[in-house]
Each structure stands twice: as C-alpha cells, then as structure tokens.
Enzyme design. Structure first.
Site, PDB file in Angstrom:
ATOM      1  N   SER A 195       0.826  -1.208   0.000  1.00 19.89           N
ATOM      2  CA  SER A 195       0.000   0.000   0.000  1.00 19.89           C
ATOM      3  C   SER A 195       0.859   1.256   0.000  1.00 19.89           C
ATOM      4  O   SER A 195       0.520   2.262  -0.642  1.00 19.89           O
ATOM      5  CB  SER A 195      -0.938   0.000   1.208  1.00 19.89           C
ATOM      6  OG  SER A 195      -0.207   0.029   2.425  1.00 19.89           O
ATOM      7  N   ASN A 207      -0.992   7.898  -7.368  1.00 20.41           N
ATOM      8  CA  ASN A 207      -1.265   9.332  -7.419  1.00 20.41           C
ATOM      9  C   ASN A 207      -0.380  10.046  -8.432  1.00 20.41           C
ATOM     10  O   ASN A 207      -0.852  10.922  -9.170  1.00 20.41           O
ATOM     11  CB  ASN A 207      -1.070   9.945  -6.026  1.00 20.41           C
ATOM     12  CG  ASN A 207      -2.255   9.699  -5.108  1.00 20.41           C
ATOM     13  OD1 ASN A 207      -3.257  10.409  -5.153  1.00 20.41           O
ATOM     14  ND2 ASN A 207      -2.134   8.686  -4.270  1.00 20.41           N
ATOM     15  N   ARG A 219       0.309   3.559  -3.290  1.00 20.29           N
ATOM     16  CA  ARG A 219      -0.339   4.858  -3.058  1.00 20.29           C
ATOM     17  C   ARG A 219       0.446   5.970  -3.763  1.00 20.29           C
ATOM     18  O   ARG A 219      -0.130   6.804  -4.461  1.00 20.29           O
ATOM     19  CB  ARG A 219      -0.439   5.140  -1.567  1.00 20.29           C
ATOM     20  CG  ARG A 219      -1.094   6.497  -1.250  1.00 20.29           C
ATOM     21  CD  ARG A 219      -1.058   6.790   0.244  1.00 20.29           C
ATOM     22  NE  ARG A 219      -1.939   5.902   0.982  1.00 20.29           N
ATOM     23  CZ  ARG A 219      -1.543   4.886   1.734  1.00 20.29           C
ATOM     24  NH1 ARG A 219      -0.239   4.615   1.824  1.00 20.29           N
ATOM     25  NH2 ARG A 219      -2.390   4.136   2.377  1.00 20.29           N
TER      26      ARG A 219
END
Length: 273
Positions: free
Chosen positions: A194, A202, A198
């Site tokens: 994660s 983005n 992440r």
C-alpha cells in the site's frame, strides 16, 4: 519523437510518454531514465546539504538555513509523535531523506511534459520518463526498504520469539492461532504494498492528466513539444499545476509519515502492537 507520436494519435502519444528508456528484459530490465533522475536528485540533496553545512551560522542564519531548520524541526516532531521516547538515530535522517527525495522526484512532474523528452530525442534518445515515482519500481523499492527495516527493528526490539508470538497471538489471542497467522501476515505484507502503490498511483494519475491537457489543448496533429510554452497551454495547465503542487507535497509527506509509523510500531511490544 514525442510530437510525431502525438500526430499519429493520442494513444501513441501517451504510450510514448509512458515508455522508459531501458536495457534488458523481464526481471533484469533496468529503467535507465529512472535511475539517472533518481541519482541526480539524490546528488542534488547531498550538494545542498553540504553547502548548508559549510555555511552554518548560529548567530545570523540565512534564509536557506532557516528553511532547512524548519523542515528538520517538523520531521523531528513527527518522529517524536510516533516514537514517544528517544527514537533510534537512523529514523529522523531517514524520514528527512524520504521527504526531500520523494518531493523532488514528484516535482519533476511539474516540468512541461514534452520539454525534456524533446531534448532527449534531439540527442538521439528515443524514450525518456523524467518522473521516477511514476515508475512502479521506484515506490515499491523504497517501500521494500522500509519493510526490511521494519522486520529488522521488530527482531531487534521483540527478539525472534516475540516476533513469532506476534504472528501467533495477534490479533485474536491464543485460541485462533491459524487465523492470527493469516491476518498478521496479510497486515504486514499490506504495509509495503500500500505504501508503494499509493505514491505510484497518485503520481501516475497526475502524469496522465498532464498528457490529456496537452492533447486537449494542442490536438493530436500539433507539435506539443514546440508549442508547450504558448499561453493557451499555460492557462489550462495553471489550475492543475496549483493542485498538483499540493498533491506532490502531500504524497511525500504521507510516505514519510507512514514510514515513521511503521518503524514506530516495530518498536512497540506485542501488547501495545
């Protein structure tokens, strides 16, 4: 060339900009552009740090020294909040390095998207991706380092027996050992995955938005690399640029904070965990 691919259609234009300059294949593929820009930005941090270190003045600090001291105090505050007591000497420098390095790598996304690839093409380089964090290998490699450090501190603080007990008795107690093993294993593996995804997600999405803005502004038949400085492009980019500055800063901050939190959790006993 990037502009020629753009003329051939939006799909070709996007595919061209998402292709790394690489050598090798499969597992042994090396993305040369990612490595070059990552090391250059890391070197920039070292050069600036050396310059600041040589010019430190306790009585009359300059603006740059004040800014750096503010960042240092901010990072140290985050470390204190997570660790409570005295953190290992490695944690604060690691957190500061992550914050600055990730932010600089993210900042490369604010350079006009066709500028450096067009320059590289003029030098005979067919592909060039200038944002290291849009290459999945970079965020996952950094997350893997954090994961390995977490295992190291878990073993150092809890000992091998305590670390094994965490898998056996967390979170549901001694009567659910098989479930505990599965749940704790998933929890531990989810942290680096994660953490890396992440940041990658983005930044990759932000890069795609810049490409779409370029295509909408200039059209598939125009040369984006030659017209990138035209006022229309600047106007349409401005709103996204302002928002994206916040995004790249927030992503660097989140990566740093989660690193501190994960390493802080490794320093707790099993009951606190």
């Amino acid at each position: 060339m990037a502009t020629e691919n753009a003329g051939g259609g939006s799909v070709e234009y996007i595919q061209h900009h998402l292709t790394n300059l690489s050598v090798g294949q499969g597992f042994w593929q090396l993305n040369i552009d990612t490595l070059i820009f990552s090391f250059l930005l890391g070197g920039l941090i070292l050069l600036v740090a050396r310059k600041i270190g040589q010019g430190l003045r306790a009585e009359t600090p300059g603006k740059l020294q004040n800014a750096v001291e503010g960042i240092l105090e901010f990072v140290e505050g985050q470390v204190r909040d997570s660790f409570g007591g005295r953190a290992p000497n490695l944690i604060a420098p690691l957190a500061l390095t992550i914050l600055l390095w990730v932010w600089l790598m993210n900042f490369m996304d604010l350079i006009p998207i066709d500028l450096l690839p067009a320059v590289a093409h003029g030098l005979g380089v067919p592909h060039l991706k200038v944002v290291p964090t849009t290459d999945l290998n970079t965020p996952l490699a950094m997350a893997l380092v954090v994961f390995l450090l977490s295992i190291f501190y878990n073993l150092k603080v809890k000992g091998l027996g305590g670390y094994i007990k965490m898998f056996l008795f967390h979170p549901f107690g001694k009567f659910f050992i098989p479930v505990n093993i599965v749940m704790t294993l998933i929890e531990e593996l989810a942290k680096p995955i994660s953490l890396g995804l992440r940041l990658f997600g983005n930044m990759f999405a932000g890069e795609l938005v810049f490409m779409l803005i370029a295509l909408l502004t200039l059209g598939a038949t125009l040369s984006a690399s030659l017209l990138i400085w035209f006022p229309l492009q600047v106007v349409l980019d401005l709103a996204w640029l302002i928002f994206h500055v916040l995004v790249i800063s927030l992503q660097a901050f989140i990566f740093m904070v989660l690193t501190i939190v994960y390493l802080g959790m490794a320093h707790t006993d099993m009951d606190s965990h």
